[in-house]
Design a protein around this motif. Structure first.
Motif, short mmCIF file in Angstrom:
data_model
loop_
_atom_site.label_atom_id
_atom_site.label_comp_id
_atom_site.label_asym_id
_atom_site.label_seq_id
_atom_site.Cartn_x
_atom_site.Cartn_y
_atom_site.Cartn_z
N GLU A 252 -3.17 -1.67 9.57
CA GLU A 252 -3.57 -1.82 8.17
C GLU A 252 -4.84 -1.03 7.84
OE1 GLU A 252 -4.08 -5.55 5.07
OE2 GLU A 252 -3.33 -5.94 7.09
N ASP A 253 -5.77 -0.98 8.77
CA ASP A 253 -7.02 -0.27 8.52
C ASP A 253 -6.83 1.24 8.45
OD1 ASP A 253 -6.55 -0.40 11.37
OD2 ASP A 253 -8.61 0.28 11.68
N LYS A 254 -5.73 1.76 9.00
CA LYS A 254 -5.45 3.20 8.96
C LYS A 254 -4.64 3.62 7.74
CE LYS A 254 -5.40 4.01 13.98
NZ LYS A 254 -6.69 3.82 14.28
N MET A 255 -4.03 2.67 7.06
CA MET A 255 -3.14 2.99 5.94
C MET A 255 -3.82 3.74 4.79
SD MET A 255 -0.08 2.21 6.79
CE MET A 255 0.98 1.89 5.40
N PRO A 256 -5.03 3.36 4.36
CA PRO A 256 -5.64 4.13 3.27
C PRO A 256 -5.80 5.61 3.59
CG PRO A 256 -6.75 2.03 3.51
CD PRO A 256 -5.82 2.16 4.70
N ALA A 257 -6.19 5.94 4.81
CA ALA A 257 -6.36 7.35 5.19
C ALA A 257 -5.01 8.07 5.24
CB ALA A 257 -7.09 7.46 6.54
N ILE A 258 -4.00 7.39 5.75
CA ILE A 258 -2.67 7.99 5.81
C ILE A 258 -2.16 8.28 4.40
CG2 ILE A 258 -0.24 7.51 6.38
CD1 ILE A 258 -1.38 5.92 8.84
N ILE A 259 -2.32 7.32 3.52
CA ILE A 259 -1.87 7.50 2.14
C ILE A 259 -2.66 8.61 1.46
CG2 ILE A 259 -1.71 6.36 -0.11
CD1 ILE A 259 -1.07 3.75 1.56
N GLN A 260 -3.95 8.68 1.70
CA GLN A 260 -4.76 9.75 1.12
C GLN A 260 -4.32 11.12 1.64
OE1 GLN A 260 -7.01 9.62 -1.48
NE2 GLN A 260 -6.61 11.81 -1.33
N ASN A 261 -4.04 11.22 2.93
CA ASN A 261 -3.54 12.49 3.50
C ASN A 261 -2.21 12.87 2.87
OD1 ASN A 261 -5.73 12.82 5.20
ND2 ASN A 261 -4.72 11.90 6.96
N LEU A 262 -1.35 11.90 2.67
CA LEU A 262 -0.06 12.16 2.03
C LEU A 262 -0.26 12.64 0.60
CD1 LEU A 262 3.06 11.92 2.18
CD2 LEU A 262 2.79 9.59 1.36
N LYS A 263 -1.15 11.98 -0.14
CA LYS A 263 -1.41 12.39 -1.53
C LYS A 263 -1.97 13.80 -1.59
CE LYS A 263 -2.25 7.92 -3.71
NZ LYS A 263 -3.18 7.09 -4.48
N THR A 264 -2.94 14.09 -0.74
CA THR A 264 -3.55 15.43 -0.73
C THR A 264 -2.50 16.49 -0.43
OG1 THR A 264 -5.68 14.50 -0.08
CG2 THR A 264 -5.34 16.86 0.34
N MET B 33 0.83 -1.21 0.00
CA MET B 33 0.00 0.00 0.00
C MET B 33 0.86 1.25 0.00
SD MET B 33 -3.28 -0.66 2.47
CE MET B 33 -2.69 -1.85 3.66
N MET B 34 1.88 1.28 0.85
CA MET B 34 2.72 2.46 0.97
C MET B 34 3.53 2.67 -0.31
SD MET B 34 3.27 4.95 3.08
CE MET B 34 3.00 4.51 4.77
N THR B 35 4.14 1.60 -0.81
CA THR B 35 4.94 1.72 -2.04
C THR B 35 4.08 2.19 -3.21
OG1 THR B 35 6.44 -0.02 -1.28
CG2 THR B 35 6.46 0.47 -3.62
N ASP B 36 2.91 1.57 -3.37
CA ASP B 36 2.01 1.97 -4.46
C ASP B 36 1.56 3.42 -4.29
OD1 ASP B 36 2.27 -0.59 -5.45
OD2 ASP B 36 0.29 -1.26 -4.76
N GLY B 37 1.28 3.81 -3.05
CA GLY B 37 0.88 5.20 -2.79
C GLY B 37 1.96 6.18 -3.18
N PHE B 38 3.19 5.91 -2.77
CA PHE B 38 4.30 6.80 -3.12
C PHE B 38 4.51 6.85 -4.62
CE2 PHE B 38 6.15 6.12 1.29
CZ PHE B 38 5.83 7.40 1.71
N ASN B 39 4.49 5.71 -5.27
CA ASN B 39 4.75 5.67 -6.71
C ASN B 39 3.65 6.31 -7.53
OD1 ASN B 39 7.34 4.55 -6.63
ND2 ASN B 39 6.51 2.49 -6.43
N SER B 40 2.50 6.57 -6.92
CA SER B 40 1.42 7.26 -7.64
C SER B 40 1.58 8.78 -7.59
CB SER B 40 0.06 6.87 -7.06
OG SER B 40 -0.15 7.48 -5.78
N LEU B 41 2.53 9.27 -6.82
CA LEU B 41 2.72 10.71 -6.65
C LEU B 41 3.68 11.28 -7.68
CD1 LEU B 41 3.13 10.85 -2.76
CD2 LEU B 41 1.04 11.18 -4.10
N GLU B 42 3.38 12.47 -8.14
CA GLU B 42 4.26 13.18 -9.07
C GLU B 42 5.64 13.38 -8.45
OE1 GLU B 42 4.75 17.67 -10.95
OE2 GLU B 42 2.93 17.16 -9.86
N GLY B 43 6.68 12.95 -9.16
CA GLY B 43 8.04 13.21 -8.71
C GLY B 43 8.52 12.31 -7.58
N VAL B 44 7.79 11.25 -7.27
CA VAL B 44 8.19 10.36 -6.18
C VAL B 44 8.37 8.94 -6.73
CG1 VAL B 44 7.56 9.39 -3.93
CG2 VAL B 44 6.92 11.75 -4.50
N THR B 45 9.47 8.31 -6.35
CA THR B 45 9.69 6.91 -6.68
C THR B 45 10.09 6.18 -5.40
OG1 THR B 45 11.99 7.35 -7.30
CG2 THR B 45 10.38 7.30 -9.08
N CYS B 46 9.61 4.96 -5.28
CA CYS B 46 9.89 4.20 -4.07
C CYS B 46 10.04 2.72 -4.42
CB CYS B 46 8.74 4.40 -3.06
SG CYS B 46 9.04 3.64 -1.46
#
Length: 123
Positions: free
Chosen positions: A101-113, A19-32
């Motif tokens: 694990e249940d908190k990860m989607p919200a954390i990733i969404q906050n990071l993306k926003t 989840m975290m790796t996919d979240g980071f790799n979906s961001l502009e200018g970020v690779t993980c």
């Protein structure tokens, strides 16, 4: 029972790493790279020139600047890559995959926003 609990814990860590790796790799200018054998992700971030200048104006490394802005905006705590002797001219940060694990989607969404707003602000 121990073996089953250990197996579930390791499977959960692997799902969180994905989840975290996919979240980071979906961001502009970020690779993980995929997080294996550790509890931390260490994405590389390419920051806009205006963000690097804003960091310099404050006497901060660009990765420190990004991490502080992320913390202020979201409460997400990260460690700037400059603390890990990153290659000069590159910027990274470290974050953990340990939230439940249940908190990860919200954390990733906050990071993306946050990241989308940051990149837009300093474009």
């Amino acid at each position: 029972q121990y073996v089953a609990e250990k197996g579930e814990c390791l499977q959960s860590l692997r799902r969180r790493a994905h989840m975290m790796t996919d979240g980071f790799n979906s961001l502009e200018g970020v690779t993980c790279n995929f997080t294996e054998g550790a509890m931390y992700s260490f994405p590389q971030i390419r920051l806009p020139a205006k963000a690097m200048q804003a960091a310099a104006d404050l006497g901060k490394s660009p990765d420190v600047f990004y991490c502080l802005k992320l913390l202020e905006a979201t409460g997400i705590s990260t460690v700037p890559g400059s603390g890990f002797q990153q290659e000069p001219g590159t910027f990274h940060f470290r974050t953990t995959i340990l939230p439940s694990e249940d908190k990860m989607p919200a954390i990733i969404q906050n990071l993306k926003t946050f990241h989308e707003g940051f990149m837009k602000q300093y474009a």
